[in-house]
Design a protein around this motif. Sequence first.
Motif, PDB file in Angstrom:
ATOM      1  N   SER A   1      47.026   4.958  35.356  1.00 39.54           N
ATOM      2  CA  SER A   1      45.566   5.047  35.366  1.00 39.54           C
ATOM      3  C   SER A   1      45.203   6.450  35.831  1.00 39.54           C
ATOM      4  O   SER A   1      45.718   6.921  36.854  1.00 39.54           O
ATOM      5  CB  SER A   1      44.953   4.014  36.308  1.00 39.54           C
TER       6      SER A   1
ATOM      7  N   GLU B   1      38.927  -0.494  42.015  1.00 38.96           N
ATOM      8  CA  GLU B   1      39.642  -1.337  41.056  1.00 38.96           C
ATOM      9  C   GLU B   1      41.011  -0.752  40.727  1.00 38.96           C
ATOM     10  O   GLU B   1      42.015  -1.472  40.662  1.00 38.96           O
ATOM     11  CB  GLU B   1      38.831  -1.472  39.773  1.00 38.96           C
TER      12      GLU B   1
ATOM     13  N   TYR C   1      42.296   8.831  37.110  1.00 40.79           N
ATOM     14  CA  TYR C   1      40.948   8.954  37.661  1.00 40.79           C
ATOM     15  C   TYR C   1      40.659  10.442  37.784  1.00 40.79           C
ATOM     16  O   TYR C   1      40.860  11.058  38.823  1.00 40.79           O
ATOM     17  CB  TYR C   1      40.878   8.262  39.028  1.00 40.79           C
TER      18      TYR C   1
ATOM     19  N   GLU D   1      38.322  12.499  34.952  1.00 43.30           N
ATOM     20  CA  GLU D   1      37.057  12.970  34.376  1.00 43.30           C
ATOM     21  C   GLU D   1      36.373  11.808  33.663  1.00 43.30           C
ATOM     22  O   GLU D   1      36.935  11.224  32.730  1.00 43.30           O
ATOM     23  CB  GLU D   1      37.307  14.111  33.384  1.00 43.30           C
ATOM     24  N   ASN D   2      35.177  11.477  34.130  1.00 47.68           N
ATOM     25  CA  ASN D   2      34.409  10.374  33.551  1.00 47.68           C
ATOM     26  C   ASN D   2      35.243   9.108  33.393  1.00 47.68           C
ATOM     27  O   ASN D   2      35.333   8.533  32.294  1.00 47.68           O
ATOM     28  CB  ASN D   2      33.835  10.785  32.187  1.00 47.68           C
ATOM     29  N   PRO D   3      35.870   8.634  34.471  1.00 46.91           N
ATOM     30  CA  PRO D   3      36.691   7.418  34.353  1.00 46.91           C
ATOM     31  C   PRO D   3      35.829   6.202  34.036  1.00 46.91           C
ATOM     32  O   PRO D   3      34.671   6.109  34.446  1.00 46.91           O
ATOM     33  CB  PRO D   3      37.334   7.295  35.741  1.00 46.91           C
ATOM     34  N   SER D   4      36.419   5.271  33.293  1.00 46.77           N
ATOM     35  CA  SER D   4      35.693   4.067  32.886  1.00 46.77           C
ATOM     36  C   SER D   4      35.875   2.927  33.873  1.00 46.77           C
ATOM     37  O   SER D   4      35.423   1.812  33.619  1.00 46.77           O
ATOM     38  CB  SER D   4      36.176   3.620  31.501  1.00 46.77           C
ATOM     39  N   PHE D   5      36.530   3.212  34.998  1.00 50.76           N
ATOM     40  CA  PHE D   5      36.807   2.195  36.000  1.00 50.76           C
ATOM     41  C   PHE D   5      36.492   2.772  37.381  1.00 50.76           C
ATOM     42  O   PHE D   5      36.398   3.992  37.552  1.00 50.76           O
ATOM     43  CB  PHE D   5      38.270   1.752  35.929  1.00 50.76           C
ATOM     44  N   SER D   6      36.344   1.884  38.357  1.00 51.56           N
ATOM     45  CA  SER D   6      36.071   2.353  39.717  1.00 51.56           C
ATOM     46  C   SER D   6      37.380   2.667  40.427  1.00 51.56           C
ATOM     47  O   SER D   6      38.448   2.134  40.074  1.00 51.56           O
ATOM     48  CB  SER D   6      35.305   1.286  40.501  1.00 51.56           C
TER      49      SER D   6
END
Length: 274
Positions: free
Chosen positions: A28, A40, A30, A32-37
Amino acid sequence: MHHFLILGGDPRQLYLSRLLEQAGQEVSLYYENPSFSLGEAMEDSDIILCPVPFSKDKKNIHAENQLKDMDINTFLSRLTSAHTLFGGSIPLSVTEYCKAHDIPCIDFMKMEEVACKNAVATAEGAVAEAISLSPMNLRGSSCLITGCGRCAEALADTLTGMGAHVALAGRDAKKLARAWCHGYGAVPLAQLDSHIHGYSFIFNTIPSMVLDAGLAALMDRDTVVIDIASAPGGVDLEACNAHGIRARFCPGLPGKYSPMSSARILYEALCSRI
């Protein structure tokens, strides 16, 4: 198989992600502009790869891009003993927290193989910065390096290979003697005011104020000063600029000039520890 979370940093993180994915690891990113927190991602990961350096302000995990949830205290509150944490130049507060909570914590920059190879990448970046600022050739020039550590040694070797005349300045008499034995000039740091004039390029590697306003006033006006020390650096940039001296603070050079090579250094070190 592990689940890696690569957090913040600079382009090295992108290349590191690619190397891990090519090795069949779950990653995963994290960045640039990640789609998840971040919360999480931390819950789903067992190995967390923080940047080099871990932080620049001792409050937030370093990230070139604007990222949310990068506060160090918030990050630590989400760490558990199920995680293994990697990073570079990790602050003492973080390592102490990890120790108190039985969280494995490995600092890349305390691994000799990383520190030495990173010094080479830093030296090449410093040379690139110097060339971009100066109206003069490096070949045949006089260069001063303050400090006698790994980066200073790598930089001295690189500059000498390019035909420059190199001197090192430091406090440690044994290290200065070794520099002299390798063919470099050797200047005691306490006597720098008597030697600072006449250098076309000055590179600082000492992370405390070394090249202050008094020394800036003694430099040649065509001198280029490159500060590659860890934050907060060791050059009075305002004083240099006031005297018309081109000076630049240059942290994170491996990530800027050789992110692919630097990522491979981290990847190989990571593989040796997992």
